[in-house]
Design a protein around this motif. Structure first.
Motif, PDB file in Angstrom:
ATOM      1  N   ASN A 252       0.707   1.757 -24.091  1.00 14.52           N
ATOM      2  CA  ASN A 252       0.481   2.491 -23.023  1.00 14.52           C
ATOM      3  C   ASN A 252      -0.673   2.121 -22.034  1.00 14.52           C
ATOM      4  O   ASN A 252      -0.766   2.090 -20.968  1.00 14.52           O
ATOM      5  N   ALA A 253      -1.934   1.654 -22.828  1.00 13.60           N
ATOM      6  CA  ALA A 253      -3.024   1.506 -22.051  1.00 13.60           C
ATOM      7  C   ALA A 253      -2.517  -0.146 -21.344  1.00 13.60           C
ATOM      8  O   ALA A 253      -3.118  -0.381 -20.378  1.00 13.60           O
ATOM      9  N   HIS A 254      -1.896  -0.874 -22.074  1.00 10.84           N
ATOM     10  CA  HIS A 254      -1.350  -2.105 -21.464  1.00 10.84           C
ATOM     11  C   HIS A 254      -0.535  -1.819 -20.345  1.00 10.84           C
ATOM     12  O   HIS A 254      -0.858  -2.586 -19.142  1.00 10.84           O
ATOM     13  N   GLY A 255       0.305  -1.021 -20.376  1.00 12.36           N
ATOM     14  CA  GLY A 255       1.043  -0.617 -19.097  1.00 12.36           C
ATOM     15  C   GLY A 255       0.393  -0.213 -18.176  1.00 12.36           C
ATOM     16  O   GLY A 255       0.614  -0.123 -16.822  1.00 12.36           O
ATOM     17  N   ALA A 256      -0.607   0.745 -18.393  1.00 10.78           N
ATOM     18  CA  ALA A 256      -1.630   1.353 -17.536  1.00 10.78           C
ATOM     19  C   ALA A 256      -2.331   0.242 -16.653  1.00 10.78           C
ATOM     20  O   ALA A 256      -2.364   0.354 -15.415  1.00 10.78           O
TER      21      ALA A 256
ATOM     22  N   GLY B 218     -17.429  -8.051  -6.040  1.00 12.57           N
ATOM     23  CA  GLY B 218     -17.230  -6.887  -6.709  1.00 12.57           C
ATOM     24  C   GLY B 218     -15.600  -6.966  -7.173  1.00 12.57           C
ATOM     25  O   GLY B 218     -15.074  -8.366  -7.272  1.00 12.57           O
ATOM     26  N   ASN B 219     -15.152  -5.694  -7.354  1.00 14.04           N
ATOM     27  CA  ASN B 219     -13.782  -5.843  -7.594  1.00 14.04           C
ATOM     28  C   ASN B 219     -12.954  -4.716  -6.676  1.00 14.04           C
ATOM     29  O   ASN B 219     -13.603  -3.705  -6.259  1.00 14.04           O
ATOM     30  N   LEU B 220     -11.774  -4.884  -6.517  1.00 13.90           N
ATOM     31  CA  LEU B 220     -10.636  -3.646  -5.995  1.00 13.90           C
ATOM     32  C   LEU B 220      -9.871  -3.372  -6.899  1.00 13.90           C
ATOM     33  O   LEU B 220      -9.154  -4.089  -7.424  1.00 13.90           O
ATOM     34  N   VAL B 221      -9.477  -2.034  -7.202  1.00 13.37           N
ATOM     35  CA  VAL B 221      -8.520  -1.579  -8.098  1.00 13.37           C
ATOM     36  C   VAL B 221      -7.381  -1.079  -6.949  1.00 13.37           C
ATOM     37  O   VAL B 221      -7.704  -0.112  -6.100  1.00 13.37           O
ATOM     38  N   TRP B 222      -6.044  -1.333  -7.164  1.00 14.71           N
ATOM     39  CA  TRP B 222      -5.136  -1.111  -6.234  1.00 14.71           C
ATOM     40  C   TRP B 222      -4.412   0.158  -6.822  1.00 14.71           C
ATOM     41  O   TRP B 222      -3.564  -0.221  -7.739  1.00 14.71           O
ATOM     42  N   TYR B 223      -4.483   1.232  -6.367  1.00 18.71           N
ATOM     43  CA  TYR B 223      -3.624   2.413  -6.464  1.00 18.71           C
ATOM     44  C   TYR B 223      -2.433   2.684  -5.553  1.00 18.71           C
ATOM     45  O   TYR B 223      -2.419   2.009  -4.526  1.00 18.71           O
ATOM     46  N   ASN B 224      -1.653   3.536  -5.877  1.00 20.61           N
ATOM     47  CA  ASN B 224      -0.478   3.851  -4.901  1.00 20.61           C
ATOM     48  C   ASN B 224      -0.999   4.286  -3.758  1.00 20.61           C
ATOM     49  O   ASN B 224      -0.253   3.910  -2.698  1.00 20.61           O
TER      50      ASN B 224
ATOM     51  N   THR C  23      -5.539  -8.968  -1.354  1.00 18.76           N
ATOM     52  CA  THR C  23      -4.116  -8.327  -1.547  1.00 18.76           C
ATOM     53  C   THR C  23      -4.122  -8.111  -3.086  1.00 18.76           C
ATOM     54  O   THR C  23      -5.092  -8.571  -3.845  1.00 18.76           O
ATOM     55  N   ARG C  24      -3.012  -7.394  -3.586  1.00 20.79           N
ATOM     56  CA  ARG C  24      -2.984  -6.995  -4.871  1.00 20.79           C
ATOM     57  C   ARG C  24      -2.907  -8.384  -5.813  1.00 20.79           C
ATOM     58  O   ARG C  24      -3.238  -8.315  -7.100  1.00 20.79           O
ATOM     59  N   SER C  25      -2.674  -9.450  -5.358  1.00 20.39           N
ATOM     60  CA  SER C  25      -2.533 -10.843  -6.094  1.00 20.39           C
ATOM     61  C   SER C  25      -3.825 -11.609  -5.916  1.00 20.39           C
ATOM     62  O   SER C  25      -4.005 -12.363  -6.644  1.00 20.39           O
TER      63      SER C  25
ATOM     64  N   PRO D 279      -3.224  -2.929 -10.330  1.00 23.37           N
ATOM     65  CA  PRO D 279      -3.722  -4.560 -10.243  1.00 23.37           C
ATOM     66  C   PRO D 279      -5.366  -4.372  -9.684  1.00 23.37           C
ATOM     67  O   PRO D 279      -5.418  -3.479  -9.130  1.00 23.37           O
ATOM     68  N   GLU D 280      -6.013  -5.347 -10.308  1.00 18.97           N
ATOM     69  CA  GLU D 280      -7.270  -5.470  -9.899  1.00 18.97           C
ATOM     70  C   GLU D 280      -7.535  -7.028  -9.251  1.00 18.97           C
ATOM     71  O   GLU D 280      -7.264  -7.773  -9.972  1.00 18.97           O
ATOM     72  N   THR D 281      -8.317  -7.007  -8.313  1.00 13.91           N
ATOM     73  CA  THR D 281      -8.626  -8.271  -7.802  1.00 13.91           C
ATOM     74  C   THR D 281     -10.001  -8.340  -7.639  1.00 13.91           C
ATOM     75  O   THR D 281     -10.891  -7.329  -7.241  1.00 13.91           O
ATOM     76  N   SER D 282     -10.815  -9.364  -7.594  1.00 17.21           N
ATOM     77  CA  SER D 282     -12.123  -9.924  -7.463  1.00 17.21           C
ATOM     78  C   SER D 282     -12.250 -10.287  -6.239  1.00 17.21           C
ATOM     79  O   SER D 282     -11.556 -11.397  -5.768  1.00 17.21           O
TER      80      SER D 282
END
Length: 137
Positions: A24-28, A49-55, A130-132, A33-36
């Protein structure tokens, strides 16, 4: 049930629970996704820094460093079609300051991309994220 069988069942149940928690932790982690990013200019000013992409949002964590003078960073979320969804600005003078906040992206699928604009002395250096990943523009 004997003590030995009961102990084995408890151990097996504990192992299953641990395996499930790891999955579950890996799936979450994969789900968000996180990009720097790293943007600098000729004045040795840096935002990274970083960006964490939520819905429906993007979480921003970063640090702006300005050796002398003042600079700002503007973060903005956008749709694939080019509509701005949200923006926030942070400024620093003569030093470093960390920041963290959430940008709204209240559209189906969330933000398509984020611009990270480092602004100083009328010059803008930017990353398109972007997310990638992120790239300088």
């Amino acid at each position: 049930m004997s003590k030995r069988i009961r102990a084995g069942a408890v151990a097996a149940g504990a192992m299953l629970a641990l395996t499930g928690a790891a999955t579950n932790a890996h799936g979450a982690a994969d789900a968000y996704p996180e990009t720097s990013y790293y943007v600098s200019n000729r004045y040795n000013e840096v935002v990274s820094g970083n960006l964490v992409w939520y819905n429906q949002s993007v979480r921003v964590g970063g640090k702006l460093t300005v050796p002398t003078g003042c600079a700002s960073v503007k973060y903005s979320t956008w749709t694939e079609g080019g509509r701005k969804l949200d923006e926030q600005v942070r400024e620093v003078c003569n030093g470093s300051r960390g920041h963290g906040f959430t940008l709204d992206a209240d559209v189906a699928g969330g933000a398509h991309h984020v611009w990270v604009d480092l602004r100083s002395a009328g010059i803008v250096n930017k990353d398109l994220c972007t997310r990638s990943g992120c790239e300088s523009r």
